[in-house]
Motif scaffolding. Structure first.
Motif, PDB file in Angstrom:
ATOM      1  N   GLU A 365     -26.527 -30.038 -14.156  1.00  0.00           N
ATOM      2  CA  GLU A 365     -26.221 -31.379 -14.655  1.00  0.00           C
ATOM      3  C   GLU A 365     -24.856 -31.451 -15.325  1.00  0.00           C
ATOM      4  O   GLU A 365     -24.203 -32.496 -15.297  1.00  0.00           O
ATOM      5  CB  GLU A 365     -27.304 -31.823 -15.635  1.00  0.00           C
ATOM      6  CG  GLU A 365     -28.644 -32.125 -14.962  1.00  0.00           C
ATOM      7  CD  GLU A 365     -29.702 -32.566 -15.964  1.00  0.00           C
ATOM      8  OE1 GLU A 365     -29.359 -32.645 -17.175  1.00  0.00           O
ATOM      9  OE2 GLU A 365     -30.838 -32.833 -15.544  1.00  0.00           O
ATOM     10  N   ARG A 366     -24.431 -30.340 -15.917  1.00  0.00           N
ATOM     11  CA  ARG A 366     -23.132 -30.352 -16.590  1.00  0.00           C
ATOM     12  C   ARG A 366     -22.057 -29.575 -15.819  1.00  0.00           C
ATOM     13  O   ARG A 366     -20.954 -29.370 -16.337  1.00  0.00           O
ATOM     14  CB  ARG A 366     -23.263 -29.795 -18.009  1.00  0.00           C
ATOM     15  CG  ARG A 366     -23.797 -28.389 -18.122  1.00  0.00           C
ATOM     16  CD  ARG A 366     -23.916 -27.975 -19.595  1.00  0.00           C
ATOM     17  NE  ARG A 366     -24.256 -26.576 -19.772  1.00  0.00           N
ATOM     18  CZ  ARG A 366     -25.488 -26.086 -19.805  1.00  0.00           C
ATOM     19  NH1 ARG A 366     -26.530 -26.919 -19.691  1.00  0.00           N
ATOM     20  NH2 ARG A 366     -25.701 -24.792 -19.974  1.00  0.00           N
ATOM     21  N   THR A 367     -22.385 -29.156 -14.577  1.00  0.00           N
ATOM     22  CA  THR A 367     -21.438 -28.377 -13.770  1.00  0.00           C
ATOM     23  C   THR A 367     -21.360 -28.996 -12.387  1.00  0.00           C
ATOM     24  O   THR A 367     -22.178 -28.682 -11.503  1.00  0.00           O
ATOM     25  CB  THR A 367     -21.883 -26.907 -13.663  1.00  0.00           C
ATOM     26  OG1 THR A 367     -22.173 -26.388 -14.969  1.00  0.00           O
ATOM     27  CG2 THR A 367     -20.797 -26.052 -13.010  1.00  0.00           C
ATOM     28  N   PRO A 368     -20.399 -29.879 -12.117  1.00  0.00           N
ATOM     29  CA  PRO A 368     -20.332 -30.559 -10.819  1.00  0.00           C
ATOM     30  C   PRO A 368     -20.180 -29.608  -9.634  1.00  0.00           C
ATOM     31  O   PRO A 368     -20.502 -29.991  -8.507  1.00  0.00           O
ATOM     32  CB  PRO A 368     -19.087 -31.453 -10.958  1.00  0.00           C
ATOM     33  CG  PRO A 368     -18.950 -31.673 -12.430  1.00  0.00           C
ATOM     34  CD  PRO A 368     -19.394 -30.394 -13.072  1.00  0.00           C
ATOM     35  N   ALA A 369     -19.714 -28.389  -9.876  1.00  0.00           N
ATOM     36  CA  ALA A 369     -19.542 -27.440  -8.775  1.00  0.00           C
ATOM     37  C   ALA A 369     -20.871 -26.893  -8.265  1.00  0.00           C
ATOM     38  O   ALA A 369     -20.915 -26.298  -7.187  1.00  0.00           O
ATOM     39  CB  ALA A 369     -18.650 -26.280  -9.212  1.00  0.00           C
ATOM     40  N   ILE A 370     -21.949 -27.074  -9.010  1.00  0.00           N
ATOM     41  CA  ILE A 370     -23.262 -26.637  -8.537  1.00  0.00           C
ATOM     42  C   ILE A 370     -23.851 -27.781  -7.721  1.00  0.00           C
ATOM     43  O   ILE A 370     -24.307 -28.794  -8.259  1.00  0.00           O
ATOM     44  CB  ILE A 370     -24.191 -26.259  -9.694  1.00  0.00           C
ATOM     45  CG1 ILE A 370     -23.612 -25.062 -10.464  1.00  0.00           C
ATOM     46  CG2 ILE A 370     -25.582 -25.914  -9.163  1.00  0.00           C
ATOM     47  CD1 ILE A 370     -24.458 -24.625 -11.646  1.00  0.00           C
ATOM     48  N   GLY A 371     -23.829 -27.608  -6.405  1.00  0.00           N
ATOM     49  CA  GLY A 371     -24.322 -28.659  -5.536  1.00  0.00           C
ATOM     50  C   GLY A 371     -25.831 -28.669  -5.412  1.00  0.00           C
ATOM     51  O   GLY A 371     -26.441 -29.727  -5.228  1.00  0.00           O
ATOM     52  N   ASP A 372     -26.457 -27.492  -5.498  1.00  0.00           N
ATOM     53  CA  ASP A 372     -27.897 -27.424  -5.299  1.00  0.00           C
ATOM     54  C   ASP A 372     -28.465 -26.238  -6.061  1.00  0.00           C
ATOM     55  O   ASP A 372     -27.822 -25.180  -6.169  1.00  0.00           O
ATOM     56  CB  ASP A 372     -28.216 -27.276  -3.803  1.00  0.00           C
ATOM     57  CG  ASP A 372     -29.670 -27.560  -3.465  1.00  0.00           C
ATOM     58  OD1 ASP A 372     -30.320 -28.326  -4.212  1.00  0.00           O
ATOM     59  OD2 ASP A 372     -30.159 -27.022  -2.451  1.00  0.00           O
ATOM     60  N   VAL A 373     -29.655 -26.434  -6.595  1.00  0.00           N
ATOM     61  CA  VAL A 373     -30.462 -25.365  -7.186  1.00  0.00           C
ATOM     62  C   VAL A 373     -31.779 -25.363  -6.423  1.00  0.00           C
ATOM     63  O   VAL A 373     -32.411 -26.413  -6.281  1.00  0.00           O
ATOM     64  CB  VAL A 373     -30.721 -25.606  -8.686  1.00  0.00           C
ATOM     65  CG1 VAL A 373     -31.696 -24.569  -9.240  1.00  0.00           C
ATOM     66  CG2 VAL A 373     -29.407 -25.573  -9.467  1.00  0.00           C
ATOM     67  N   ARG A 374     -32.186 -24.217  -5.914  1.00  0.00           N
ATOM     68  CA  ARG A 374     -33.377 -24.190  -5.069  1.00  0.00           C
ATOM     69  C   ARG A 374     -34.034 -22.810  -5.112  1.00  0.00           C
ATOM     70  O   ARG A 374     -33.467 -21.842  -5.628  1.00  0.00           O
ATOM     71  CB  ARG A 374     -33.023 -24.547  -3.626  1.00  0.00           C
ATOM     72  CG  ARG A 374     -31.948 -23.644  -3.012  1.00  0.00           C
ATOM     73  CD  ARG A 374     -31.649 -24.039  -1.584  1.00  0.00           C
ATOM     74  NE  ARG A 374     -30.584 -23.221  -1.011  1.00  0.00           N
ATOM     75  CZ  ARG A 374     -29.334 -23.602  -0.849  1.00  0.00           C
ATOM     76  NH1 ARG A 374     -28.940 -24.809  -1.245  1.00  0.00           N
ATOM     77  NH2 ARG A 374     -28.445 -22.782  -0.309  1.00  0.00           N
ATOM     78  N   GLY A 375     -35.220 -22.764  -4.552  1.00  0.00           N
ATOM     79  CA  GLY A 375     -35.949 -21.511  -4.440  1.00  0.00           C
ATOM     80  C   GLY A 375     -37.382 -21.659  -4.889  1.00  0.00           C
ATOM     81  O   GLY A 375     -37.810 -22.731  -5.345  1.00  0.00           O
ATOM     82  N   ARG A 376     -38.122 -20.575  -4.731  1.00  0.00           N
ATOM     83  CA  ARG A 376     -39.508 -20.536  -5.162  1.00  0.00           C
ATOM     84  C   ARG A 376     -39.774 -19.198  -5.824  1.00  0.00           C
ATOM     85  O   ARG A 376     -39.275 -18.150  -5.386  1.00  0.00           O
ATOM     86  CB  ARG A 376     -40.468 -20.712  -3.978  1.00  0.00           C
ATOM     87  CG  ARG A 376     -40.446 -22.088  -3.371  1.00  0.00           C
ATOM     88  CD  ARG A 376     -41.791 -22.476  -2.762  1.00  0.00           C
ATOM     89  NE  ARG A 376     -42.246 -21.571  -1.734  1.00  0.00           N
ATOM     90  CZ  ARG A 376     -42.054 -21.756  -0.426  1.00  0.00           C
ATOM     91  NH1 ARG A 376     -41.375 -22.817  -0.005  1.00  0.00           N
ATOM     92  NH2 ARG A 376     -42.532 -20.909   0.447  1.00  0.00           N
ATOM     93  N   GLY A 377     -40.597 -19.231  -6.878  1.00  0.00           N
ATOM     94  CA  GLY A 377     -40.945 -17.993  -7.560  1.00  0.00           C
ATOM     95  C   GLY A 377     -39.717 -17.290  -8.080  1.00  0.00           C
ATOM     96  O   GLY A 377     -38.865 -17.895  -8.754  1.00  0.00           O
TER      97      GLY A 377
END
Length: 451
Positions: A365-377
């Protein structure tokens, strides 16, 4: 989990920097490495490990690093897990090798019995044991072709299945895996993967599956397909989690078309994603499943497990290998699976995800360079892009990884475009270590991301 964090060589569960990283002793060994080891063998973090356990690795200079890599999802039960060590020591003292194809032994059978119990589905199953994930995938293709009499194998964009000739053909990414190593094995066809971050907005899993199936039917022909091979969560391709509905639709098409649905669970298996196997998240039951990495606590062991009628279709002698199902590795696997069950490491993986995902999403939310956060476990990734776009930023991923390494946290990169940071902590990592590693990661972003 305290018994797992006290291996035979006690490793304090702490991050500790004694020297710069790499330190002087590691640099000496790097010089020796350069003189004797092929330059074609890469290294992510140039420190030489002396011992490891729980959630840390200790290098030859005495630096203690938090491990968010697990040897690429191998030591799910932690390094030098006590039950694994004890089982290996007992087996080594008895015998180290006979070759199962010459004079068999019980532990090979016991591993196959255990795999029949833990893999998805309640149908009759058979297994064959090998050494590496690549071998498992190659043999799954052999089995599917033999059982169906068909030649074609369908794989997906962003896939990774290994480094042998056939598995390089199955793998999507050229550099470093395929560059100038061809020609590759024929009759391999690639179709689009469900990649929610990069697909058209709103594209459902069912729609993404229909897109892939149309391409299979028009470019390959359903009657020619021996197998459809897929990672339920893609590994080297960047921990791509397909949209819900994608895997079930592909599996259903395989059933209707008479093709073998092969789940490559080499990286996702053995509790890594919060289930014993990633297919379980949507109730998908594969015809064949390929296994390796986390199965044997760090020893080389792989398997193909599948429907009895498929596995038994191959003629006697058609499957095997000198070291496949080595007795020492089988002993380690039995001890590892016992540890996973007794300590509920699938639950531990879910707890790791519950810690990591909120922190990473807050960072996003505070880092525009992070386009996606994903994964499981405990299979989590962040994808880095040029702010406001989906243009990959591999240089930033490399810079953040270097900053983490310098502060004593092992992180890995991945992705077709090299712009993904991936996190694979041992499932026995302590909460304090995990929190500290995330603190270091946040500081690394603060130090490297342009303001």
């Amino acid at each position: 989990m305290t018994e797992l964090l006290t291996p035979p060589l006690p490793v304090p569960q702490e991050r500790r920097r004694v020297t710069e990283i790499p330190g002087p002793r590691s640099r000496e060994l790097l010089a020796r490495r350069a003189a004797t080891v092929s330059a074609g063998v890469g290294t992510t973090l140039p420190v030489f490990v002396e011992r490891a356990g729980g959630g840390v690795v200790v290098d030859v200079d005495g630096n203690s690093l938090i491990d968010l890599g697990s040897g690429i999802a191998v030591v799910n039960v932690g390094n030098a897990a006590p039950r694994v060590v004890a089982a290996v020591q007992e087996q080594v003292a008895a015998f180290t090798h006979t070759c199962f194809m010459v004079t068999p032994y019980e532990s090979y059978v016991a591993v196959c019995e255990e795999l029949a119990r833990v893999t998805p589905g309640d149908h009759a199953k058979r297994s064959a044991l090998f050494n590496t994930g690549s071998e498992a995938v190659e043999n799954a293709v052999k089995i599917a072709r033999h059982a169906t009499g068909r030649p074609a194998v369908v794989v997906f964009d962003h896939a990774y299945h290994g480094r042998t000739n056939l598995t390089m053909a199955l793998t999507a990414k050229s550099m470093p895996y395929k560059h100038r190593f061809g020609p590759f094995a024929p009759e391999v066809y690639r179709v689009p993967m469900s990649y929610p971050f990069r697909d058209a907005p709103g594209l459902s899993g069912a729609e993404a599956a229909a897109r892939a199936i149309r391409q299979i039917e028009t470019q390959v022909g359903a009657g020619n397909v021996a197998a459809v091979l897929i990672e339920p969560v893609q590994g080297e391709g960047g921990f791509v989690v397909p949209a819900r509905g994608f895997l079930p639709a592909i599996a259903a098409w395989c059933r209707a078309a008479g093709a073998v649905f092969v789940a490559d669970e080499v990286q996702t298996g053995f509790c890594r994603t919060g289930d014993w196997f990633a297919c379980e998240d949507e109730g998908v039951v594969p015809d064949l499943v390929t296994l390796a990495k986390g199965m044997a606590g760090g020893l080389p062991l792989a398997a193909v497990t599948g429907r009895a009628e498929l596995m038994d279709a191959v003629h006697a002698g058609g499957l095997g290998g000198t070291y496949g199902g080595n007795p020492v590795a089988c002993a380690a696997a039995l001890a590892s699976m016992e540890t996973m069950r007794d300590l509920d490491l699938a639950g531990a993986a879910r707890a790791i995800g519950a810690t990591m995902l909120p922190r990473l999403r807050a960072l996003q939310e505070r880092t525009p360079a992070i386009g996606d956060v994903r994964g499981r476990g405990a299979m989590i990734a962040v994808e880095l892009v040029r702010p406001g776009t989906t243009e990959p930023d591999p240089a930033l991923a490399a810079a953040v990884a270097r900053a983490c390494h310098a502060e004593g946290v092992v992180v890995l990169t991945a992705g077709t475009y090299g712009n993904v940071l991936r996190f694979l902590p041992p499932l026995v990592i302590g909460q304090e270590l995990l929190t500290e590693a995330l603190d270091v990661l946040e500081a690394a972003f603060a130090a490297t991301v342009p303001v």
